[in-house]
Design an enzyme around this catalytic site. Structure first.
Site, mmCIF file in Angstrom:
data_model
loop_
_atom_site.group_PDB
_atom_site.id
_atom_site.type_symbol
_atom_site.label_atom_id
_atom_site.label_comp_id
_atom_site.label_asym_id
_atom_site.label_seq_id
_atom_site.Cartn_x
_atom_site.Cartn_y
_atom_site.Cartn_z
ATOM 1 N N LYS A 71 0.853 -1.264 -0.003
ATOM 2 C CA LYS A 71 -0.150 0.095 0.013
ATOM 3 C C LYS A 71 0.862 1.195 0.074
ATOM 4 O O LYS A 71 2.072 1.103 0.498
ATOM 5 C CB LYS A 71 -0.903 -0.117 1.266
ATOM 6 C CG LYS A 71 -1.259 -1.468 1.767
ATOM 7 C CD LYS A 71 -1.026 -1.427 3.375
ATOM 8 C CE LYS A 71 -1.028 -3.147 3.710
ATOM 9 N NZ LYS A 71 -0.929 -3.130 5.377
ATOM 10 N N SER A 82 -4.232 1.016 11.877
ATOM 11 C CA SER A 82 -3.605 2.168 11.344
ATOM 12 C C SER A 82 -4.592 2.805 10.258
ATOM 13 O O SER A 82 -4.701 4.135 10.268
ATOM 14 C CB SER A 82 -2.392 1.814 10.695
ATOM 15 O OG SER A 82 -1.201 1.374 11.736
#
Ligand code: PNS
Length: 159
Positions: free
Chosen positions: A42, A128
């Site tokens: 990511k 997160s």
């Protein structure tokens, strides 16, 4: 014998859930290397250096070392003399991915054990990505992250 554990992840950014697991790990390892993955598939919000620096600010203990790693986790674990990989399991939804990873890592390094820890109950929903999303829209993340992380999120997102 010094027992070394490695706690790998993206830590983008470190949350109170990660902090909780770090401290729980110290009950069964003498030294914990928090290993920040360089190659996060990511696109991370924080740079590698920022992610490492934020962990260093939040997890201050002489038994904790924070390092960046690139390539295979098992190779990094071997290089620091770790015998245990620590990962958190929050919910059933984590299980499949974690199970695959643990078995792949075992195939690559049979003597390296993966140990799953359950975070504090009130932190089980935390991730997160949720923290980034709440912060992005100006929500209050003070209960979810260390003040240094909260400040870094504000600076990064201009909130
Ligand atoms: O916090 P994350 O994103 O769930 O952490 C995933 C991480 C970094 C632990 C995982 O992607 C990893 O170990 N990457 C390193 C490359 C590797 O060893 N891949 C094979 C593991 S099955």
């Amino acid at each position: 014998m010094t027992r070394v554990g490695v706690y790998p992840g993206s830590f983008d950014p470190i949350t109170k859930g990660h902090e909780d697991l770090i401290h729980r790990s110290l009950a069964f390892v003498d030294k914990l290397v928090v290993a920040v993955a360089v190659n996060v598939s990511k696109q991370p919000l924080f740079t590698l250096d920022e992610r490492v620096a934020l962990i260093k600010q939040t997890a201050r203990d002489t038994a904790i070392d924070v390092r960046a790693f690139d390539g295979l986790l098992v190779d990094f674990a071997r290089s620091v003399g770790a015998t245990v990989i620590v990962r958190g399991l929050r919910a059933v939804s984590d299980f499949e991915y974690e199970f695959q990873m643990a078995l792949m890592n075992r195939t690559l390094a049979p003597k390296l054990e993966t140990v799953f820890l359950v975070p504090a109950f009130d932190l089980t929903y935390l991730s997160s990505s949720l923290v980034r999303e709440v912060a992005r829209f100006g929500g209050d993340v003070s209960a979810l992250v260390h003040p240094a992380v909260q400040q870094a999120l504000r600076q990064k997102l201009g909130k």
